[in-house]
Write a protein that holds these residues in place. Structure first.
Motif, mmCIF file in Angstrom:
data_model
loop_
_atom_site.group_PDB
_atom_site.id
_atom_site.type_symbol
_atom_site.label_atom_id
_atom_site.label_comp_id
_atom_site.label_asym_id
_atom_site.label_seq_id
_atom_site.Cartn_x
_atom_site.Cartn_y
_atom_site.Cartn_z
ATOM 1 N N GLU A 117 104.031 33.661 12.815
ATOM 2 C CA GLU A 117 104.469 33.969 14.175
ATOM 3 C C GLU A 117 105.980 34.185 14.187
ATOM 4 O OE1 GLU A 117 101.531 31.826 17.283
ATOM 5 O OE2 GLU A 117 102.783 30.444 16.126
ATOM 6 N N ILE A 118 106.440 34.923 15.204
ATOM 7 C CA ILE A 118 107.859 35.252 15.275
ATOM 8 C C ILE A 118 108.279 35.380 16.734
ATOM 9 C CG2 ILE A 118 107.489 37.753 15.214
ATOM 10 C CD1 ILE A 118 109.991 37.951 13.431
ATOM 11 N N LEU A 119 109.561 35.232 16.986
ATOM 12 C CA LEU A 119 110.105 35.478 18.317
ATOM 13 C C LEU A 119 109.883 36.952 18.660
ATOM 14 C CD1 LEU A 119 111.595 33.385 20.071
ATOM 15 C CD2 LEU A 119 113.739 34.370 19.288
ATOM 16 N N PRO A 120 109.339 37.252 19.830
ATOM 17 C CA PRO A 120 108.983 38.650 20.136
ATOM 18 C C PRO A 120 110.195 39.554 20.337
ATOM 19 C CG PRO A 120 108.662 37.262 22.061
ATOM 20 C CD PRO A 120 108.967 36.337 20.916
ATOM 21 N N LEU A 121 109.988 40.828 20.022
ATOM 22 C CA LEU A 121 110.943 41.908 20.278
ATOM 23 C C LEU A 121 112.249 41.755 19.514
ATOM 24 C CD1 LEU A 121 110.444 42.312 24.141
ATOM 25 C CD2 LEU A 121 109.232 43.458 22.286
ATOM 26 N N VAL A 122 112.235 40.960 18.440
ATOM 27 C CA VAL A 122 113.421 40.839 17.597
ATOM 28 C C VAL A 122 113.457 41.983 16.594
ATOM 29 C CG1 VAL A 122 114.536 39.470 15.791
ATOM 30 C CG2 VAL A 122 113.701 38.357 17.847
ATOM 31 N N LEU A 123 112.381 42.169 15.854
ATOM 32 C CA LEU A 123 112.338 43.212 14.829
ATOM 33 C C LEU A 123 112.488 44.600 15.438
ATOM 34 C CD1 LEU A 123 109.474 41.870 12.510
ATOM 35 C CD2 LEU A 123 111.938 41.502 12.328
ATOM 36 N N ILE A 124 111.826 44.825 16.575
ATOM 37 C CA ILE A 124 111.871 46.155 17.188
ATOM 38 C C ILE A 124 113.290 46.499 17.629
ATOM 39 C CG2 ILE A 124 111.339 45.360 19.532
ATOM 40 C CD1 ILE A 124 110.115 48.603 17.867
ATOM 41 N N SER A 125 114.100 45.488 17.928
ATOM 42 C CA SER A 125 115.483 45.744 18.348
ATOM 43 C C SER A 125 116.295 46.361 17.223
ATOM 44 C CB SER A 125 116.136 44.438 18.818
ATOM 45 O OG SER A 125 115.440 43.917 19.936
ATOM 46 N N PHE A 126 116.056 45.899 15.987
ATOM 47 C CA PHE A 126 116.733 46.500 14.834
ATOM 48 C C PHE A 126 116.279 47.943 14.641
ATOM 49 C CE2 PHE A 126 116.757 41.917 13.604
ATOM 50 C CZ PHE A 126 118.123 41.741 13.600
ATOM 51 N N ILE A 127 114.979 48.186 14.836
ATOM 52 C CA ILE A 127 114.425 49.530 14.659
ATOM 53 C C ILE A 127 114.990 50.476 15.723
ATOM 54 C CG2 ILE A 127 112.311 50.883 14.408
ATOM 55 C CD1 ILE A 127 112.620 48.568 12.388
ATOM 56 N N GLU A 128 115.072 49.989 16.972
ATOM 57 C CA GLU A 128 115.584 50.818 18.058
ATOM 58 C C GLU A 128 117.017 51.284 17.789
ATOM 59 O OE1 GLU A 128 115.026 48.485 21.642
ATOM 60 O OE2 GLU A 128 113.483 49.886 22.303
ATOM 61 N N ASN A 129 117.797 50.429 17.118
ATOM 62 C CA ASN A 129 119.185 50.796 16.834
ATOM 63 C C ASN A 129 119.284 52.014 15.926
ATOM 64 O OD1 ASN A 129 120.650 49.011 18.383
ATOM 65 N ND2 ASN A 129 120.597 47.392 16.867
#
Length: 376
Positions: free
Chosen positions: A267-279
């Motif tokens: 499990e992971i804190l949500p929307l953390v990984l996608i934030s790096f991708i969005e950049n």
């Protein structure tokens, strides 16, 4: 060899403060003991015994027992702790024997065994006393440091609890103000999808992908404080899929994921990984086939490594709704502490490269459960 050097460098960078305090403590302890022995020392060669002994005991007894305390005793792995101390004791006995019966006599340094025959029981008794002193010193230092860290962590988590509750209240208010019912939104998208599929498969697929992204963002991430890593990665794949459709597949980005067999139980804190991708889409050049952006993700049993590289976009920047790097660091600091690291190792006019690591994926769950921020 390069990987080992990189690991040592990253380990030092992540734990500079702990290494500094540990080194300072042991240096002060050595100087203190030199001061105590000053009255007994008759010559420089006798002082040499103290100067050689204490750094060695720090290196081979004190420091290893700090690690044993942190990684075995605090985690209740008592058998490993006992085995580790047995190995340390054996090494300690061998080094002490070589020093007192071989090195020091060559240097003409006085030892407790001068002009005396070797008696095993006496040697083991003296060595056991010296080993126990260093062992207790290590455990005293380790327990004190652990207690201070727990106090600091507890204070941060109490503050975090208040912040998270405030954010939750503000989010709920924002949803009410928006006056948009997610079910109405999904039903509308499903209706548009059913109409679009008769006209264009690609348009219909885009609508369905968008629906999945919105469903995850609005509902899945609101159910609990943590989400499954499987859901987060699937969300990333949907996001990239939609972006490729948007640019008619003229989007040059390589995604590599290793260890996907491990994602179901993490499990992971949500929307953390996608934030790096969005950049990447906000700042990166993703339209150059010769220099594609690269996303590499390595998932192990209880750890995650993400590497991102992209050329920078010279033109207008893509607007995104990401939570931002500062927000990410704040959330990660609260729940993962020193179990994560963000390393921006390339940030020039033309290129950007970042590494994001979580060394212990279970740390967030333990903290959330401990402070009753999660109901599981």
């Amino acid at each position: 060899m390069n990987k080992f050097i990189d690991w040592v460098y990253n380990y030092y960078q992540n734990r500079k403060k702990s290494i500094f305090f540990l080194s300072s403590f042991w240096t002060i302890y050595i100087l203190f003991n030199i001061g105590l022995y000053t009255l007994e020392i008759k010559s420089y060669k006798d002082l040499l015994r103290v100067i050689i002994n204490y750094p060695l005991w720090g290196l081979f007894v004190f420091v290893p027992n700090i690690f044993i305390l942190k990684y075995f005793l605090f985690r209740r792995k008592y058998i490993f702790a006992i085995l580790g101390n047995i190995l340390i004791l054996i090494l300690f006995l061998e080094i002490r024997y070589l020093l007192n019966f071989h090195l020091f006599p060559l240097l003409d340094v006085m030892t407790p065994y001068d002009n005396k025959p070797f008696v095993l029981n006496v040697f083991l008794s003296d060595s056991g006393y010296a080993f126990l002193n260093n062992l207790l010193l290590a455990y005293g230092y380790g327990f004190a440091k652990h207690a201070i860290e727990l106090e600091v962590r507890e204070r941060k988590l109490v503050e975090a609890n208040a912040k998270l509750q405030h954010q939750k209240d503000m989010t709920q208010i924002a949803f009410l103000q928006a006056q948009i019912n997610p079910h109405f939104l999904y039903n509308t998208l499903n209706f548009i999808y059913s109409e679009a599929i008769m006209v264009s498969d690609s348009v219909a697929e885009s609508i369905m992908t968008l629906s999945n992204i919105m469903r995850y963002t609005l509902t899945e991430t609101g159910k609990d404080t943590l989400v499954s890593l499987y859901s987060e990665i699937n969300h990333i794949k949907n996001y990239l899929k939609l972006q490729k459709m948007r640019f008619s597949n003229e989007l040059y980005l390589d995604l590599t994921i290793e260890g996907e067999e491990n994602i179901n139980h993490l499990e992971i804190l949500p929307l953390v990984l996608i934030s790096f991708i969005e950049n990447i889409f906000k700042h990166g050049d993703i339209h150059d086939p010769k220099n594609p952006a690269k996303i590499i993700m390595l998932i192990e049993e209880n750890s995650l490594f993400l590497s991102i590289y992209n050329r920078k976009n010279k033109g207008p920047k893509e607007h995104t709704s990401g939570v931002g790097m500062n927000n990410i660091r704040t959330r990660m600091d609260i729940l993962y502490g020193d179990k994560y690291n963000v390393n921006i190792f390339v940030d020039t006019e033309d290129e950007f490269a970042l590494e994001f690591t979580i060394s212990d994926m279970e740390e967030a769950f333990r903290n959330l459960k401990k402070y009753k921020l999660i109901n599981r």
